[in-house]
Design a protein around this motif. Sequence first.
Motif, PDB file in Angstrom:
ATOM      1  N   GLN B 127      36.397 -37.830  58.413  1.00  0.00           N
ATOM      2  CA  GLN B 127      36.573 -36.381  58.415  1.00  0.00           C
ATOM      3  C   GLN B 127      35.247 -35.656  58.201  1.00  0.00           C
ATOM      4  OE1 GLN B 127      39.611 -35.099  58.929  1.00  0.00           O
ATOM      5  NE2 GLN B 127      40.424 -37.175  59.069  1.00  0.00           N
ATOM      6  N   SER B 128      34.121 -36.349  58.405  1.00  0.00           N
ATOM      7  CA  SER B 128      32.857 -35.807  57.907  1.00  0.00           C
ATOM      8  C   SER B 128      32.252 -34.748  58.815  1.00  0.00           C
ATOM      9  CB  SER B 128      31.852 -36.938  57.737  1.00  0.00           C
ATOM     10  OG  SER B 128      31.552 -37.463  59.010  1.00  0.00           O
ATOM     11  N   TYR B 129      32.924 -34.389  59.909  1.00  0.00           N
ATOM     12  CA  TYR B 129      32.274 -33.445  60.821  1.00  0.00           C
ATOM     13  C   TYR B 129      32.050 -32.093  60.146  1.00  0.00           C
ATOM     14  CZ  TYR B 129      31.114 -30.813  64.952  1.00  0.00           C
ATOM     15  OH  TYR B 129      30.441 -30.026  65.853  1.00  0.00           O
ATOM     16  N   GLU B 130      32.973 -31.678  59.282  1.00  0.00           N
ATOM     17  CA  GLU B 130      32.797 -30.391  58.604  1.00  0.00           C
ATOM     18  C   GLU B 130      31.589 -30.437  57.672  1.00  0.00           C
ATOM     19  OE1 GLU B 130      35.870 -31.930  58.559  1.00  0.00           O
ATOM     20  OE2 GLU B 130      36.666 -30.710  60.215  1.00  0.00           O
ATOM     21  N   GLU B 131      31.338 -31.616  57.094  1.00  0.00           N
ATOM     22  CA  GLU B 131      30.235 -31.720  56.128  1.00  0.00           C
ATOM     23  C   GLU B 131      28.876 -31.823  56.810  1.00  0.00           C
ATOM     24  OE1 GLU B 131      30.493 -34.209  52.452  1.00  0.00           O
ATOM     25  OE2 GLU B 131      32.421 -34.689  53.349  1.00  0.00           O
ATOM     26  N   THR B 132      28.797 -32.705  57.819  1.00  0.00           N
ATOM     27  CA  THR B 132      27.479 -33.031  58.360  1.00  0.00           C
ATOM     28  C   THR B 132      27.215 -32.428  59.730  1.00  0.00           C
ATOM     29  OG1 THR B 132      28.347 -35.007  59.388  1.00  0.00           O
ATOM     30  CG2 THR B 132      27.488 -35.239  57.171  1.00  0.00           C
TER      31      THR B 132
END
Lengths: 95, 208
Positions: B127-132
């Motif tokens: 789910q890291s697209y929002e973070e990175t």
Amino acid sequence: MYAVAIVSVLATMFLAVSRAFAGPTVFDRILAVNTFGTATVLFISVYVFMGGRPDFLDLALVYALLNFIGTIAVLKFLQFGNLAVGGEDEGGLDS
Amino acid sequence: MTFVIDILLLAMLAATAITITRLRSLFAAAMLTGVYSFLSACWMTALDAVDVAFTEAAVGAGISTVIMLAALALTTREEKRPKHSRILPLFVVCATGAVLIYGTLDMPRFGDPAAPVHQTVAPRYLQSYEETHIPNVVTSVLASFRGYDTLGETAVVFTAGIGVMLLLVRSKRLKQDRKSKNNESEEPAQDNPKKKDPKNHIAENCIL
């Protein structure tokens, strides 16, 4: 259809491996390893299509390039005993 | 189907490994390590570890065979028969293999969705697209979550490359110095009689 293809590729691999085991001369073995590399490229291609993920075809491309370069390097090494020789000086180490 | 493929690949891997240990000709063994590398890449592709297969392609198939051959040029072509008995090494290898297999008994089954590795950090990475804001998951892990680790690895590889380059440049310069000194003292045509036919001796010695 993919199953038949992959079984044929595996049979080719088996034949190449047995030639690499038996090969009386060094050139039999080099040719067997080269054939095996080609069979690996085919195996990976058929396998990724069988698994439904053709994006891994890049791997087969890398293998195709490396197989070619590796065979050239081994043969050049056998010919000249050295990889740091230009193709134009025919004499190899003598020059 | 995949079961049959796995069995065939593993059988060929084992046969290649046993043949490598039994061969006396070192050149043939070096060529067979190339076959072994190709086989293990196929096997890693079959296990869905495509990135490892990629690394195997870069290192195992191309470079290491050539490096083995280069090492072969510095030693003999035939392996000597061992003086000691082979029972003890065989026992050590079997014991180590048994310990390793025993170690895998505690691990979760291959592809088990309930394995800890799929339960703890993997969902967050996915789910890291929002973070990175990096679309590729692997790149986001390597370049963002493990950024310092990757920076350290790059520094290590860079240092190793500089060290190898320094060594190579130094030996090349030494060789050139020696050559120019020889040219000054005597005729260069007869300075090394040992090297009279270097072109063919490897090929001749390798044909079995």
